[in-house]
Design a protein around this motif. Structure first.
Motif: not given
Length: 128
Positions: A36-45
């Motif tokens: 399980v992952a959490r993204v609170d930033g930015q992913v370009n991909g």
């Protein structure tokens, strides 16, 4: 485990997070994680997460996503292939969705094509 499963299972929001992309962080490239992952930033991909993905209110993903379960509070610009998807009131998705279960709360925004399939049926066409 599941957002949409029986009471004895734990919701995705309550699962232990194995990967965290914090607010202010930028990942320039593909992101792969087994649990399980959490993204609170930015992913370009492109993003491929084994079990589930939580996209926080400040989170932005520009790329295709493949995971089992996903809860979206932030912004996605790309296609999503998922078993269950929940778009919260602050969530915004622009792209095609392939899902077994979809829940959109009031205020959630979705622009794209939706393909739904019955549980247990294998998808023949994969999103590009």
């Amino acid at each position: 485990m599941g957002v949409f499963s029986k009471k004895d299972k734990v919701a995705l929001d309550l699962q232990a997070i194995s990967t965290l992309i914090s607010e202010g962080s930028v990942v320039a490239g593909n992101l792969t994680a087994p649990n399980v992952a959490r993204v609170d930033g930015q992913v370009n991909g492109d993003v491929e997460i084994g079990e589930g993905l939580i996209l926080g209110e400040q989170g932005v993903i520009t790329g295709n996503i493949n995971t089992k379960e996903m809860v979206v509070y932030g912004t996605v610009q790309g296609n999503i292939a998922v078993e269950s998807l929940e778009i919260k009131g602050t969530g915004k998705i622009t792209g095609d969705i392939s899902a077994t279960t979809l829940l959109v709360e009031a205020g959630g925004i979705y622009n794209g094509h939706l393909t739904m399939q019955a549980a247990g049926v294998k998808q023949i066409k994969q999103l590009a």
